[in-house]
Scaffold this motif. Sequence first.
Motif, PDB file in Angstrom:
ATOM      1  N   THR A 138      -6.678   0.543 -10.835  1.00  0.00           N
ATOM      2  CA  THR A 138      -8.134   0.536 -10.974  1.00  0.00           C
ATOM      3  C   THR A 138      -8.751   1.194  -9.737  1.00  0.00           C
ATOM      4  OG1 THR A 138      -8.476  -1.583  -9.870  1.00  0.00           O
ATOM      5  CG2 THR A 138      -7.989  -1.645 -12.240  1.00  0.00           C
ATOM      6  N   SER A 139      -9.992   1.599  -9.856  1.00  0.00           N
ATOM      7  CA  SER A 139     -10.662   2.270  -8.735  1.00  0.00           C
ATOM      8  C   SER A 139     -10.769   1.369  -7.507  1.00  0.00           C
ATOM      9  CB  SER A 139     -12.044   2.766  -9.150  1.00  0.00           C
ATOM     10  OG  SER A 139     -12.837   1.681  -9.598  1.00  0.00           O
ATOM     11  N   SER A 140     -10.820   0.059  -7.735  1.00  0.00           N
ATOM     12  CA  SER A 140     -10.909  -0.884  -6.610  1.00  0.00           C
ATOM     13  C   SER A 140      -9.614  -0.939  -5.804  1.00  0.00           C
ATOM     14  CB  SER A 140     -11.262  -2.282  -7.109  1.00  0.00           C
ATOM     15  OG  SER A 140     -10.220  -2.793  -7.919  1.00  0.00           O
ATOM     16  N   GLN A 141      -8.556  -0.345  -6.319  1.00  0.00           N
ATOM     17  CA  GLN A 141      -7.288  -0.310  -5.614  1.00  0.00           C
ATOM     18  C   GLN A 141      -7.118   0.972  -4.788  1.00  0.00           C
ATOM     19  OE1 GLN A 141      -4.871  -1.226  -9.161  1.00  0.00           O
ATOM     20  NE2 GLN A 141      -4.277  -3.159  -8.155  1.00  0.00           N
ATOM     21  N   THR A 142      -8.135   1.811  -4.804  1.00  0.00           N
ATOM     22  CA  THR A 142      -8.158   2.938  -3.871  1.00  0.00           C
ATOM     23  C   THR A 142      -8.176   2.386  -2.455  1.00  0.00           C
ATOM     24  OG1 THR A 142      -9.256   4.473  -5.372  1.00  0.00           O
ATOM     25  CG2 THR A 142      -9.552   4.862  -3.012  1.00  0.00           C
ATOM     26  N   SER A 143      -7.184   2.749  -1.670  1.00  0.00           N
ATOM     27  CA  SER A 143      -7.040   2.141  -0.356  1.00  0.00           C
ATOM     28  C   SER A 143      -5.914   2.838   0.399  1.00  0.00           C
ATOM     29  CB  SER A 143      -6.702   0.648  -0.522  1.00  0.00           C
ATOM     30  OG  SER A 143      -6.666  -0.014   0.728  1.00  0.00           O
ATOM     31  N   VAL A 144      -5.729   2.414   1.634  1.00  0.00           N
ATOM     32  CA  VAL A 144      -4.548   2.813   2.399  1.00  0.00           C
ATOM     33  C   VAL A 144      -3.606   1.613   2.445  1.00  0.00           C
ATOM     34  CG1 VAL A 144      -3.640   3.711   4.555  1.00  0.00           C
ATOM     35  CG2 VAL A 144      -5.905   4.433   3.777  1.00  0.00           C
ATOM     36  N   TYR A 145      -2.387   1.834   2.033  1.00  0.00           N
ATOM     37  CA  TYR A 145      -1.406   0.744   1.926  1.00  0.00           C
ATOM     38  C   TYR A 145      -0.384   0.875   3.058  1.00  0.00           C
ATOM     39  CZ  TYR A 145      -3.398  -0.244  -2.591  1.00  0.00           C
ATOM     40  OH  TYR A 145      -4.277  -0.582  -3.588  1.00  0.00           O
ATOM     41  N   PHE A 146      -0.181  -0.227   3.753  1.00  0.00           N
ATOM     42  CA  PHE A 146       0.781  -0.248   4.849  1.00  0.00           C
ATOM     43  C   PHE A 146       1.895  -1.243   4.556  1.00  0.00           C
ATOM     44  CE2 PHE A 146      -0.937   2.472   8.036  1.00  0.00           C
ATOM     45  CZ  PHE A 146      -2.313   2.465   7.846  1.00  0.00           C
ATOM     46  N   CYS A 147       3.086  -0.790   4.801  1.00  0.00           N
ATOM     47  CA  CYS A 147       4.248  -1.657   4.793  1.00  0.00           C
ATOM     48  C   CYS A 147       4.550  -2.050   6.232  1.00  0.00           C
ATOM     49  CB  CYS A 147       5.442  -0.916   4.197  1.00  0.00           C
ATOM     50  SG  CYS A 147       7.004  -1.794   4.273  1.00  0.00           S
ATOM     51  N   ALA A 148       5.030  -3.257   6.406  1.00  0.00           N
ATOM     52  CA  ALA A 148       5.401  -3.706   7.748  1.00  0.00           C
ATOM     53  C   ALA A 148       6.672  -4.534   7.661  1.00  0.00           C
ATOM     54  CB  ALA A 148       4.280  -4.529   8.385  1.00  0.00           C
ATOM     55  N   ILE A 149       7.401  -4.554   8.754  1.00  0.00           N
ATOM     56  CA  ILE A 149       8.576  -5.410   8.856  1.00  0.00           C
ATOM     57  C   ILE A 149       8.449  -6.280  10.088  1.00  0.00           C
ATOM     58  CG2 ILE A 149      10.069  -3.751   7.686  1.00  0.00           C
ATOM     59  CD1 ILE A 149      11.220  -3.000  10.425  1.00  0.00           C
ATOM     60  N   SER A 150       9.125  -7.394  10.054  1.00  0.00           N
ATOM     61  CA  SER A 150       9.155  -8.279  11.212  1.00  0.00           C
ATOM     62  C   SER A 150      10.500  -8.126  11.887  1.00  0.00           C
ATOM     63  CB  SER A 150       8.933  -9.724  10.777  1.00  0.00           C
ATOM     64  OG  SER A 150       9.008 -10.583  11.891  1.00  0.00           O
ATOM     65  N   GLU A 151      10.434  -7.874  13.183  1.00  0.00           N
ATOM     66  CA  GLU A 151      11.671  -7.558  13.888  1.00  0.00           C
ATOM     67  C   GLU A 151      12.567  -8.755  14.108  1.00  0.00           C
ATOM     68  OE1 GLU A 151       9.907  -7.847  18.476  1.00  0.00           O
ATOM     69  OE2 GLU A 151      10.319  -5.913  17.562  1.00  0.00           O
ATOM     70  N   GLY A 152      11.987  -9.973  14.010  1.00  0.00           N
ATOM     71  CA  GLY A 152      12.804 -11.160  14.229  1.00  0.00           C
ATOM     72  C   GLY A 152      12.954 -11.936  12.944  1.00  0.00           C
ATOM     73  N   THR A 153      12.930 -13.242  13.039  1.00  0.00           N
ATOM     74  CA  THR A 153      13.056 -14.084  11.852  1.00  0.00           C
ATOM     75  C   THR A 153      11.702 -14.398  11.241  1.00  0.00           C
ATOM     76  OG1 THR A 153      12.877 -16.095  13.170  1.00  0.00           O
ATOM     77  CG2 THR A 153      15.086 -15.182  12.833  1.00  0.00           C
ATOM     78  N   GLY A 154      10.624 -13.816  11.788  1.00  0.00           N
ATOM     79  CA  GLY A 154       9.277 -14.127  11.331  1.00  0.00           C
ATOM     80  C   GLY A 154       8.604 -15.141  12.233  1.00  0.00           C
ATOM     81  N   TYR A 155       9.381 -15.810  13.072  1.00  0.00           N
ATOM     82  CA  TYR A 155       8.836 -16.844  13.941  1.00  0.00           C
ATOM     83  C   TYR A 155       8.102 -16.206  15.111  1.00  0.00           C
ATOM     84  CZ  TYR A 155       8.777 -21.143  16.737  1.00  0.00           C
ATOM     85  OH  TYR A 155       8.398 -22.230  17.471  1.00  0.00           O
ATOM     86  N   GLY A 156       6.801 -15.932  14.910  1.00  0.00           N
ATOM     87  CA  GLY A 156       6.009 -15.345  15.980  1.00  0.00           C
ATOM     88  C   GLY A 156       6.391 -13.930  16.318  1.00  0.00           C
ATOM     89  N   SER A 157       7.213 -13.294  15.504  1.00  0.00           N
ATOM     90  CA  SER A 157       7.632 -11.932  15.815  1.00  0.00           C
ATOM     91  C   SER A 157       6.537 -10.951  15.441  1.00  0.00           C
ATOM     92  CB  SER A 157       8.901 -11.581  15.040  1.00  0.00           C
ATOM     93  OG  SER A 157       9.964 -12.403  15.422  1.00  0.00           O
ATOM     94  N   PRO A 158       6.332  -9.925  16.255  1.00  0.00           N
ATOM     95  CA  PRO A 158       5.331  -8.916  15.912  1.00  0.00           C
ATOM     96  C   PRO A 158       5.803  -8.067  14.742  1.00  0.00           C
ATOM     97  CG  PRO A 158       6.517  -8.267  17.875  1.00  0.00           C
ATOM     98  CD  PRO A 158       6.985  -9.651  17.543  1.00  0.00           C
ATOM     99  N   LEU A 159       4.870  -7.353  14.160  1.00  0.00           N
ATOM    100  CA  LEU A 159       5.167  -6.479  13.038  1.00  0.00           C
ATOM    101  C   LEU A 159       5.300  -5.036  13.502  1.00  0.00           C
ATOM    102  CD1 LEU A 159       2.714  -7.775  10.281  1.00  0.00           C
ATOM    103  CD2 LEU A 159       5.004  -8.565  10.851  1.00  0.00           C
ATOM    104  N   HIS A 160       6.139  -4.300  12.776  1.00  0.00           N
ATOM    105  CA  HIS A 160       6.218  -2.850  12.925  1.00  0.00           C
ATOM    106  C   HIS A 160       5.748  -2.244  11.621  1.00  0.00           C
ATOM    107  CE1 HIS A 160       8.382  -2.864  16.748  1.00  0.00           C
ATOM    108  NE2 HIS A 160       9.004  -3.921  16.288  1.00  0.00           N
TER     109      HIS A 160
END
Lengths: 115, 114
Positions: free
Chosen positions: B82-104
Amino acid sequence: AQSVTQLDSQVPVFEEAPVELRCNYSSSVSVYLFWYVQYPNQGLQLLLKYLSGSTLVESINGFEAEFNKSQTSFHLRKPSVHISDTAEYFCAVSDLTGGSYIPTFGRGTSLIVHP
Amino acid sequence: DAGITQSPRHKVTETGTPVTLRCHQTENHRYMYWYRQDPGHGLRLIHYSYGVKDTDKGEVSDGYSVSRSKTEDFLLTLESATSSQTSVYFCAISEGTGYGSPLHFGNGTRLTVT
């Protein structure tokens, strides 16, 4: 669920002037705090993070942020900005949700450095 | 470099068509995320994954589905764009187990729905 408020959508400043970008979050028992920077047409990059320990954290390019638990704030500062600091800055908070740490982002602050 | 590749980088599609965006990582991290970025809204979480075939919804998951059949790939599907889904989409990963780890983050996919 966490909420993150970045109080300024845009901050214009002259080169070599100091700057503060403000970030407040809703309270929680245990949170981890981050600032990310986004340059045009790029993804976000980690600028600095607070996990525990000293409440003042620094980045390699002169930015610093201070965790203030009583005010639930994590403001970003730089004593003297450069043209190259022009970018979008995002504050983010992670808390425990259903066993997973899910980051929540603020709406971003556009820092515009004028010569 | 966290080794994240998003494809395609740009996509124009028509309303009602299905669209799949791909995120590929070379680091074998457990946590992967899909965000959308819109002016005035910052980044909003669509879906995330904490392992192969383990996914969960974010705050703006309506109209989107995801799949993760391999550790390295996380697919985002717009079932009927739909037109409302026009956007910029970002994928990210967590470098650790997710416990306070930053995203890339990847470099994003700019999607336009006409």
